[in-house]
Write a protein that holds these residues in place. Structure first.
Motif, PDB file in Angstrom:
ATOM      1  N   GLU A 250      41.948  34.785  40.598  1.00 47.61           N
ATOM      2  CA  GLU A 250      42.747  34.841  39.376  1.00 47.61           C
ATOM      3  C   GLU A 250      44.088  34.117  39.567  1.00 47.61           C
ATOM      4  O   GLU A 250      44.514  33.337  38.716  1.00 47.61           O
TER       5      GLU A 250
ATOM      6  N   SER B 280      36.021  37.891  22.333  1.00 48.07           N
ATOM      7  CA  SER B 280      35.358  38.020  23.631  1.00 48.07           C
ATOM      8  C   SER B 280      34.752  36.672  23.987  1.00 48.07           C
ATOM      9  O   SER B 280      34.211  35.968  23.134  1.00 48.07           O
TER      10      SER B 280
ATOM     11  N   GLY C  37      34.271  33.224  38.537  1.00 47.43           N
ATOM     12  CA  GLY C  37      34.592  33.726  37.202  1.00 47.43           C
ATOM     13  C   GLY C  37      36.033  34.157  37.021  1.00 47.43           C
ATOM     14  O   GLY C  37      36.656  33.876  35.999  1.00 47.43           O
ATOM     15  N   GLN C  38      36.590  34.827  38.037  1.00 48.30           N
ATOM     16  CA  GLN C  38      37.952  35.344  37.868  1.00 48.30           C
ATOM     17  C   GLN C  38      39.004  34.240  37.812  1.00 48.30           C
ATOM     18  O   GLN C  38      40.097  34.451  37.322  1.00 48.30           O
TER      19      GLN C  38
ATOM     20  N   LEU D 151      39.654  33.665  34.266  1.00 54.19           N
ATOM     21  CA  LEU D 151      40.569  34.665  33.718  1.00 54.19           C
ATOM     22  C   LEU D 151      42.028  34.245  33.950  1.00 54.19           C
ATOM     23  O   LEU D 151      42.852  34.263  33.029  1.00 54.19           O
TER      24      LEU D 151
ATOM     25  N   ARG E 194      44.733  33.269  31.058  1.00 54.48           N
ATOM     26  CA  ARG E 194      45.979  34.038  30.986  1.00 54.48           C
ATOM     27  C   ARG E 194      47.182  33.080  31.012  1.00 54.48           C
ATOM     28  O   ARG E 194      48.136  33.220  30.252  1.00 54.48           O
TER      29      ARG E 194
ATOM     30  N   LEU F 208      44.247  40.541  28.515  1.00 57.07           N
ATOM     31  CA  LEU F 208      42.943  39.998  28.888  1.00 57.07           C
ATOM     32  C   LEU F 208      42.262  40.896  29.906  1.00 57.07           C
ATOM     33  O   LEU F 208      42.931  41.497  30.748  1.00 57.07           O
ATOM     34  N   ASP F 209      40.956  40.983  29.807  1.00 55.03           N
ATOM     35  CA  ASP F 209      40.178  41.763  30.773  1.00 55.03           C
ATOM     36  C   ASP F 209      38.936  40.988  31.165  1.00 55.03           C
ATOM     37  O   ASP F 209      38.382  40.260  30.353  1.00 55.03           O
ATOM     38  N   TYR F 210      38.525  41.201  32.408  1.00 51.56           N
ATOM     39  CA  TYR F 210      37.355  40.486  32.902  1.00 51.56           C
ATOM     40  C   TYR F 210      36.280  41.486  33.297  1.00 51.56           C
ATOM     41  O   TYR F 210      36.564  42.492  33.941  1.00 51.56           O
TER      42      TYR F 210
ATOM     43  N   GLU G  32      29.076  37.115  32.236  1.00 52.26           N
ATOM     44  CA  GLU G  32      30.464  37.453  32.529  1.00 52.26           C
ATOM     45  C   GLU G  32      31.230  37.457  31.207  1.00 52.26           C
ATOM     46  O   GLU G  32      30.962  36.620  30.342  1.00 52.26           O
ATOM     47  N   THR G  33      32.176  38.354  31.080  1.00 50.27           N
ATOM     48  CA  THR G  33      32.897  38.465  29.816  1.00 50.27           C
ATOM     49  C   THR G  33      34.395  38.598  30.042  1.00 50.27           C
ATOM     50  O   THR G  33      34.838  39.331  30.930  1.00 50.27           O
ATOM     51  N   ILE G  34      35.143  37.874  29.232  1.00 48.31           N
ATOM     52  CA  ILE G  34      36.590  38.077  29.207  1.00 48.31           C
ATOM     53  C   ILE G  34      36.930  38.530  27.790  1.00 48.31           C
ATOM     54  O   ILE G  34      36.545  37.879  26.822  1.00 48.31           O
TER      55      ILE G  34
END
Lengths: 348, 197
Positions: free
Chosen positions: B67, B130, B141-142, B145, B149, B161-163, B173-175
């Motif tokens: 991240e 989303s 993936g992170q 994020l 951000r 934001l959330d992962y 994978e979802t943000i």
């Protein structure tokens, strides 16, 4: 009220745009009335002429028409329905634009739909245009994105090429350099000899083969570090006693070759060789001690051969070197070649 | 893996943790070299080895490192070209999020061999998004994020934001993004085209 109902419009006249809709679809349009006066310009086009009202002015006074050529009156342009336009503002900044010219129905004049064409980057930068200045269907923003992406990639590629090139040059340098002394190595010597003995070049040169005397004693008594110190000192002396174009190579432990280019005069070569020997005999201080060495040199001269080859010359210089060693060291010997022509005459 | 990804990790570590940390990571990852090249392609295994080595050397967990790296990728001055290219996505952060839909194709236009994830962007209510994507093969993936951000900051938008990683049932994978204030702070400048210096 009656006209508002569905089906009340006439499909044959085509869609009727509101001015707001026109602005959104063609923000760079010019609507010109039947007399050739600008009725209205789109919001983005207006941004290209800040503080300058275009409405009410003659189209051909505002713009210089580059294409179609030879059209000087609006009435003539009206006859060119569907023409491709190339024009620029008459007053500075003379931004050039391209577009389409379409005649309107019912004597409403004509519509010009313009675009910055290839000057898009300059135009967008100069007037601070943003994404909302172009309709979503227009690829201008994508194009700017691509131009920028490509130039960023190109810059990266250039950097990579530069680094690869430096690495290549360094590798080449390393491959031809003796790492201890910084002199050229045997490979570099062979390259040069190959070129110099090329029949087409025919550049005369002297090849000196030099071998240190008493070097083993230095190594044995003071150690290898002292030996290395002496070798570097020899390299320095050889560099100083030769010209820029000449080549000094270290081809073995304490063996060196000097190529004196464009020099085949035996007397000159002999003088150079003696000077080198004299300088190498000056004691070399090292860590509180002095190292004493000397050198034996054998020289071959290219012009002594009908067709000089590097193998032959190296061998002959080596023989002359051993003659110097046998003669008591610290001396210089020129290899004597019997010229074939001369020899021939002798026997006849 | 495209060299661009590897050099991103490299410059992140070098700038934030120093050259010594990067040399140590290269040693542990057994790369045999210590500089990735942006315009070359490397075996995927190398990227994974570098990330695993970074976890050991930096003493942080993988998600946090990724991240931070994504964030750094957008915010550090050296990657200004990248930030600009992302800003082409839209005039505000919400537009930018929508533009992620076409990020994959957009990037393909410029760098055909850079494989970025395909995003499926959904706006559930105004300001509530989303982003679904699948980059699990890369394990990066992170980093997405962190980058998104950083883009919110770039636009001056306050967002939460959330992962969530790839689910056991194959959910992508979802943000999730909630916009709190779209003009929270002054964003950074962006002009569509820059005048020639």
């Amino acid at each position: 009220m009656a006209g508002d109902g569905a089906g009340a419009w006439d499909a044959t006249t085509g869609p009727r745009l509101t001015l707001c809709g026109l602005d959104r679809l063609m923000p760079l349009h010019v609507w010109v009335g039947p007399t050739g006066h600008v009725q209205r310009v789109g919001p983005t086009l207006a941004k290209l002429r800040p503080g300058e009202g275009l409405a009410g002015r003659r189209l051909l006074e505002v713009f210089e028409l580059r294409r179609p050529r030879g059209v000087h009156r609006f009435a003539d342009l009206l006859g060119r329905d569907g023409a491709k336009l190339q024009l620029s503002f008459r007053a500075a900044p003379r931004t050039s634009l391209k577009g389409a010219f379409v005649r309107l129905a019912d004597g409403q004049g004509a519509l010009l739909d313009l675009s910055p064409g290839l000057s898009v980057t300059d135009t967008v930068a100069r007037f601070g245009l943003t994404g909302s200045d172009f309709p979503p269907s227009d690829p201008t923003v994508e194009m700017l994105y691509l131009i920028e992406a490509q130039s960023a990639i190109l810059a990266e590629s250039r950097k990579l090429n530069h680094r690869l090139d430096e690495a290549r040059l360094a590798a080449e340098r390393e491959a031809l350099t003796d790492t201890l002394t910084g002199l050229r190595n045997r490979r570099a010597l062979e390259h040069l000899l190959e070129r110099l003995t090329d029949a087409h070049l025919a550049e005369p040169f002297g090849l000196m083969h030099l071998d240190l005397d008493y070097f083993k004693q230095v190594n044995d008594s003071l150690g290898h570090a002292a030996g290395d110190h002496v070798l570097c000192h020899v390299a320095k002396v050889l560099g100083e006693e030769t010209r820029r174009d000449d080549m000094v190579a270290r081809i073995g432990g304490d063996e060196f070759v000097v190529i004196c280019r464009r020099c085949d005069d035996p007397a000159t070569l002999d003088r150079i060789a003696r000077r080198i020997i004299a300088r190498l005999e000056v004691p070399i201080p090292y860590a509180g001690h002095v190292c004493r060495v000397s050198a034996s040199i054998g020289t071959a001269i290219s012009s002594a051969y009908a067709r000089p080859t590097s193998a032959r010359m190296l061998r002959d210089a080596d023989r002359a070197l051993y003659a110097s060693k046998d003669g008591g060291r610290a001396r210089h010997t020129l290899f004597a070649v019997a010229k074939p022509g001369v020899a021939g005459r002798k026997t006849s | 893996m495209h060299g661009l990804i590897n050099t991103s990790i490299q410059s992140f570590v070098m700038q934030v943790y120093g050259n010594a940390a990067w040399s140590e990571i290269c040693l542990r990852a057994d790369l045999g070299f210590d500089r990735f090249e942006t315009m070359l392609t490397y075996d995927d295994g190398l990227t994974e080895a570098v990330i695993e080595a970074a976890v050991d050397v930096l003493g942080k967990d993988r998600g946090a490192i990724l991240e931070d790296m994504g964030h750094h990728l957008v915010t550090n001055p050296a990657s200004e070209p990248l930030r600009r290219l992302l800003r082409f996505g839209g005039e505000n952060f919400a537009d930018f999020l929508h533009s992620l839909d076409e990020l994959h194709d957009r990037v393909r236009l410029a760098l055909p061999d850079l494989e970025l994830p395909r995003f499926d962007v959904r706006e559930h209510a105004p300001g509530s998004f989303s982003l679904h994507f699948d980059w699990s093969a890369s394990g990066l993936g992170q980093a997405v994020l962190g980058a998104i951000r950083a883009m919110a900051d770039d636009y001056g938008t306050l967002a939460v934001l959330d992962y969530a990683p790839r689910g056991v049932h194959g959910e992508s994978e979802t943000i999730t993004v909630s916009l709190l204030e779209s003009h929270h702070a002054a964003g950074r400048d962006f002009a569509l085209a820059r005048a020639e210096p």
